[in-house]
Motif scaffolding. Sequence first.
Motif, PDB file in Angstrom:
ATOM      1  N   LEU A  65      44.671  37.517 -73.530  1.00  0.00           N
ATOM      2  CA  LEU A  65      43.508  36.982 -74.236  1.00  0.00           C
ATOM      3  C   LEU A  65      43.662  35.484 -74.473  1.00  0.00           C
ATOM      4  N   ALA A  66      44.856  35.077 -74.912  1.00  0.00           N
ATOM      5  CA  ALA A  66      45.106  33.658 -75.166  1.00  0.00           C
ATOM      6  C   ALA A  66      45.030  32.857 -73.877  1.00  0.00           C
ATOM      7  N   ALA A  67      45.604  33.374 -72.777  1.00  0.00           N
ATOM      8  CA  ALA A  67      45.587  32.662 -71.502  1.00  0.00           C
ATOM      9  C   ALA A  67      44.166  32.490 -70.993  1.00  0.00           C
ATOM     10  N   ALA A  68      43.360  33.553 -71.070  1.00  0.00           N
ATOM     11  CA  ALA A  68      41.981  33.482 -70.588  1.00  0.00           C
ATOM     12  C   ALA A  68      41.155  32.532 -71.446  1.00  0.00           C
ATOM     13  N   SER A  69      41.337  32.588 -72.746  1.00  0.00           N
ATOM     14  CA  SER A  69      40.570  31.717 -73.646  1.00  0.00           C
ATOM     15  C   SER A  69      40.919  30.252 -73.420  1.00  0.00           C
ATOM     16  N   LEU A  70      42.214  29.965 -73.298  1.00  0.00           N
ATOM     17  CA  LEU A  70      42.633  28.577 -73.075  1.00  0.00           C
ATOM     18  C   LEU A  70      42.138  28.059 -71.724  1.00  0.00           C
ATOM     19  N   ALA A  71      42.108  28.949 -70.733  1.00  0.00           N
ATOM     20  CA  ALA A  71      41.585  28.536 -69.426  1.00  0.00           C
ATOM     21  C   ALA A  71      40.105  28.183 -69.522  1.00  0.00           C
ATOM     22  N   LEU A  72      39.331  28.978 -70.264  1.00  0.00           N
ATOM     23  CA  LEU A  72      37.907  28.678 -70.449  1.00  0.00           C
ATOM     24  C   LEU A  72      37.716  27.364 -71.198  1.00  0.00           C
ATOM     25  N   ILE A  73      38.580  27.111 -72.171  1.00  0.00           N
ATOM     26  CA  ILE A  73      38.491  25.853 -72.918  1.00  0.00           C
ATOM     27  C   ILE A  73      38.825  24.673 -72.016  1.00  0.00           C
ATOM     28  N   ALA A  74      39.922  24.798 -71.249  1.00  0.00           N
ATOM     29  CA  ALA A  74      40.302  23.726 -70.324  1.00  0.00           C
ATOM     30  C   ALA A  74      39.197  23.462 -69.316  1.00  0.00           C
ATOM     31  N   LEU A  75      38.549  24.522 -68.872  1.00  0.00           N
ATOM     32  CA  LEU A  75      37.454  24.403 -67.926  1.00  0.00           C
ATOM     33  C   LEU A  75      36.284  23.645 -68.538  1.00  0.00           C
ATOM     34  N   THR A  76      35.913  24.005 -69.746  1.00  0.00           N
ATOM     35  CA  THR A  76      34.772  23.353 -70.388  1.00  0.00           C
ATOM     36  C   THR A  76      35.050  21.876 -70.639  1.00  0.00           C
ATOM     37  N   VAL A  77      36.274  21.557 -71.005  1.00  0.00           N
ATOM     38  CA  VAL A  77      36.651  20.150 -71.173  1.00  0.00           C
ATOM     39  C   VAL A  77      36.505  19.401 -69.853  1.00  0.00           C
ATOM     40  N   ALA A  78      36.951  20.013 -68.754  1.00  0.00           N
ATOM     41  CA  ALA A  78      36.830  19.377 -67.442  1.00  0.00           C
ATOM     42  C   ALA A  78      35.371  19.126 -67.085  1.00  0.00           C
ATOM     43  N   VAL A  79      34.512  20.116 -67.333  1.00  0.00           N
ATOM     44  CA  VAL A  79      33.081  19.965 -67.052  1.00  0.00           C
ATOM     45  C   VAL A  79      32.502  18.822 -67.865  1.00  0.00           C
ATOM     46  N   ASN A  80      32.871  18.766 -69.132  1.00  0.00           N
ATOM     47  CA  ASN A  80      32.350  17.710 -69.989  1.00  0.00           C
ATOM     48  C   ASN A  80      32.757  16.331 -69.498  1.00  0.00           C
ATOM     49  N   LEU A  81      34.027  16.198 -69.128  1.00  0.00           N
ATOM     50  CA  LEU A  81      34.501  14.903 -68.644  1.00  0.00           C
ATOM     51  C   LEU A  81      33.720  14.470 -67.410  1.00  0.00           C
ATOM     52  N   LEU A  82      33.470  15.421 -66.519  1.00  0.00           N
ATOM     53  CA  LEU A  82      32.806  15.107 -65.257  1.00  0.00           C
ATOM     54  C   LEU A  82      31.331  14.811 -65.436  1.00  0.00           C
ATOM     55  N   ALA A  83      30.623  15.782 -66.002  1.00  0.00           N
ATOM     56  CA  ALA A  83      29.163  15.730 -65.996  1.00  0.00           C
ATOM     57  C   ALA A  83      28.574  14.996 -67.185  1.00  0.00           C
ATOM     58  N   ASN A  84      29.301  14.957 -68.307  1.00  0.00           N
ATOM     59  CA  ASN A  84      28.658  14.502 -69.533  1.00  0.00           C
ATOM     60  C   ASN A  84      29.344  13.346 -70.249  1.00  0.00           C
ATOM     61  N   PHE A  85      30.454  12.854 -69.700  1.00  0.00           N
ATOM     62  CA  PHE A  85      31.135  11.742 -70.363  1.00  0.00           C
ATOM     63  C   PHE A  85      31.072  10.472 -69.522  1.00  0.00           C
ATOM     64  N   VAL A  86      31.313  10.600 -68.234  1.00  0.00           N
ATOM     65  CA  VAL A  86      31.363   9.418 -67.374  1.00  0.00           C
ATOM     66  C   VAL A  86      30.013   8.718 -67.301  1.00  0.00           C
ATOM     67  N   ALA A  87      28.933   9.481 -67.129  1.00  0.00           N
ATOM     68  CA  ALA A  87      27.600   8.889 -66.976  1.00  0.00           C
ATOM     69  C   ALA A  87      27.184   8.033 -68.175  1.00  0.00           C
ATOM     70  N   PRO A  88      27.268   8.540 -69.423  1.00  0.00           N
ATOM     71  CA  PRO A  88      26.884   7.670 -70.543  1.00  0.00           C
ATOM     72  C   PRO A  88      27.816   6.490 -70.745  1.00  0.00           C
ATOM     73  N   ILE A  89      29.080   6.631 -70.350  1.00  0.00           N
ATOM     74  CA  ILE A  89      30.003   5.498 -70.469  1.00  0.00           C
ATOM     75  C   ILE A  89      29.517   4.334 -69.610  1.00  0.00           C
ATOM     76  N   TYR A  90      29.215   4.605 -68.347  1.00  0.00           N
ATOM     77  CA  TYR A  90      28.721   3.546 -67.472  1.00  0.00           C
ATOM     78  C   TYR A  90      27.366   3.025 -67.933  1.00  0.00           C
ATOM     79  N   ALA A  91      26.519   3.928 -68.441  1.00  0.00           N
ATOM     80  CA  ALA A  91      25.200   3.500 -68.928  1.00  0.00           C
ATOM     81  C   ALA A  91      25.340   2.557 -70.111  1.00  0.00           C
ATOM     82  N   LEU A  92      26.240   2.879 -71.035  1.00  0.00           N
ATOM     83  CA  LEU A  92      26.434   2.030 -72.209  1.00  0.00           C
ATOM     84  C   LEU A  92      27.052   0.682 -71.832  1.00  0.00           C
TER      85      LEU A  92
END
Length: 499
Positions: free
Chosen positions: A320-347
């Motif tokens: 349970l802990a391994a699966a949950s941490l993997a989902l968290i790591a995944l969501t962080v990766a998605v955020n960095l890619l799709a939702n963090f880089v774009a506004p940084i360059y825009a700002l």
Amino acid sequence: MWKHLKTPPQTSTGRQALRRATGSVLYTYDLAPTKREGRRWGAYNVFTLWANDVHSLGNYAFAIGLFALGLNVWGILAAFALASVLLFLLLTLSGFMGHKTGVPFPVMSRIAFGIKGAKIPAAVRGIVAIAWFGIQTYLASTVLSALLVAMFPGLASLDENTLLGQSTLGWITFLALWAVQLVIVSYGMQMIRRYMAFAAPTTLITMCALAVWMFVRADASIALSIDAPLIGGEMWLQILQAAALWVVVYGTFVLNFCDFTRSAKSRASIVRGNVIGIPLNMLFFAGIVVVLSGAQFKLDGRVITSPTDIVRTIPNMALLAAASLALIALTVAVNLLANFVAPIYALIDLFPRKLDFRRAGVVSAVIGLVILPWNLYNSPIAVNYFLGGLGALLGPLFGVIMADYWLLRRSRVNVPDLYTENPQGEYHYRHGFNPRAVAAFLPGAAVAVVVALAPFFHAVAGFSWFVGAVLGAGLYAIVADRKAPIRDVDGESIAVAAE
């Protein structure tokens, strides 16, 4: 500015371009074109973009929802096969632009919209990304909260109160993940690349293992559909809608893919990474979705809404802990890619004298926090009308930019002029705005928003991005100035290494 250059320009033209560029507020270290020797992204790095982004919690919720809507297993696979082909074509075209010019999206937008008009698409893309950054961080924090309560039941009392829409435990987990992402971004694009390289295989292995575990639990078989599946024309309409909506999900990424491919080693690395990362990876994703949803439905007749519903049922705490941490790591990766880089360059583009990559990251993160994203996510009106309306604007923006670059200019770009405020510059147009691009964008945007939000068009709302993109491209092809000189000048003389 000279201190950032790896080699000085060797020609008089290059030196003049450098003087024009470095004397302009449009030129900063972070927005400058990457030099050829500074490009480190190979096919595997491009693949990890999709290996992380495709397997996000939001995408699983969307895909599993297709099963609940009545699509059978083969319908879901057909929808994702069609969507993957469309995305491969769109993202490859967009990716080639980044490789050719070496510039990020706010600078790329200057080609069609002008050196000042480019702030319009950059701002739209940035606003959408910041909102989804907060929402994705919130979704990951709910997984972390559930894991902590499972491991330490005494923490459940911290999850019972409410402060600004969040419990004490919710605030703790949200702020912890918010801070982790901020630290990663503070080290720049190379740290993001390294994190993705780590998260991608972890995500793929975990989700595959979860699907196998569910398949075994269901006695090595799955339900192929719910009790009343769609058939005939209704089924095919849903397949087309699902494929179109999947493209809309990536409407943001399609626009600013150049933020990443500007660091690609070659066109071939983009194509290879996209082939493995989009068609193959998306079909793998679809396979996991149908196994998870079909197996759960066979077990108890229940349609799940997210992989977290299954993760919470894992009886072994270590798993349970391994699966949950993997989902968290995944969501962080998605955020960095799709939702963090774009506004940084825009700002950075909006405030070039005040912000660099790190400071812009802090500003983006703070905005993503103060908007209280859980309230946005839990409000259908906010998500559907605010984010849905903004998302519909991405189609016509893409259409205008693609038509200008590929149809009108045929990929010829004067990169140094993207950084000059000289009225004689190729992208100065009229006071820094290209009125023809704006004239093509506005009607396309109006129609796309109406199709996306008006109840009358509910049946075809999923096609709003395509309607806007085709209208924007078509109108721009009609009104564009074909008599203007178009020069092809690379940015090597003003390029810096994006390290």
